[in-house]
Design a protein around this motif. Sequence first.
Motif: not given
Length: 312
Positions: A99-102, A118-128, A153-157
Amino acid sequence: MKIRFWGVRGSISTPISVAQIQSKIVAVVAAISERDIKSENVRQKFISNIPEDMYGTIGGNTACVEVCNANGDRLIFDAGTGIRAYGKQFANEKNAEFHLLFSHFHWDHIQGLPFFDPAYKSDTILNIYSNYPNMRRFLRAQMEPPYFPVKIDSMTKNIVWHDIKDGVSFKIGSTEIVTKSMFHPGRSHSYLLKENGKRFIYATDVELQQQDFQKTEENAAFFENADVLVLDAQYTVEETALKEGWGHSAFCYAIDFAVFWNIHHLYLFHHDPTYDDKKIYTILKSAQWYSDYVCAGKVAVHLAIEGREIDL
């Protein structure tokens, strides 16, 4: 909550210089006497008593603070250069979620994101999370040519964008969170985290204003009785006079603020890139003296240092 500092500098990353390292070595060597090297135990005792400003370093990475809550959720506040080292520990972890909070989108708070592995791994979930509706455009822009060779766009979907609003609380696992807009060029948003009766505030890039000292219902609900406050204290008083409107505070104003709102622990944060370790530790001593003078030390004053952890 467990809080850890991964980046504590303001404005631009600041690697320790050769001259600064040499200065530390000279200071340590000058302090050694013959009795300090008589045995292994004596040598270890001497080393353990070396002052922090000579033995270690504040760190040179820009803003990045990790909070791990009671649920084990990983909350990351800002993606300065400190986020690069933070991400290295997850190289072999599958299905990781962050969970990334700006606070805002000035460069020193976002420039580490393209290096967050970790942002480039396909199985990562990145909440912004952000109060800025244009956050998608801001983060995408810094990874467009010619600024960076790899696009976002190369980061996790599995990127989930969360639009948040000041004063409207939301939850991440067991943690309740609310934001508040404060004075900084372009605005910056501070975060209040509440969990198990504890209150933690992350307030970077803040130039304290008169209204921040007003006992309004909104201010009291956000600041009063916080257990830990991480607050921008980039400048000395002299510099704040010269740099009014630049969006940063002095350590003595930070202490006045903590005293006013009955905050228990204050961590000076967002250190100026022109300050070396020696100057920052001198500022800490002055801040602790000032706290003793104005409130008999009721506000405990600390430095935000890379690698330092707080258990709350």
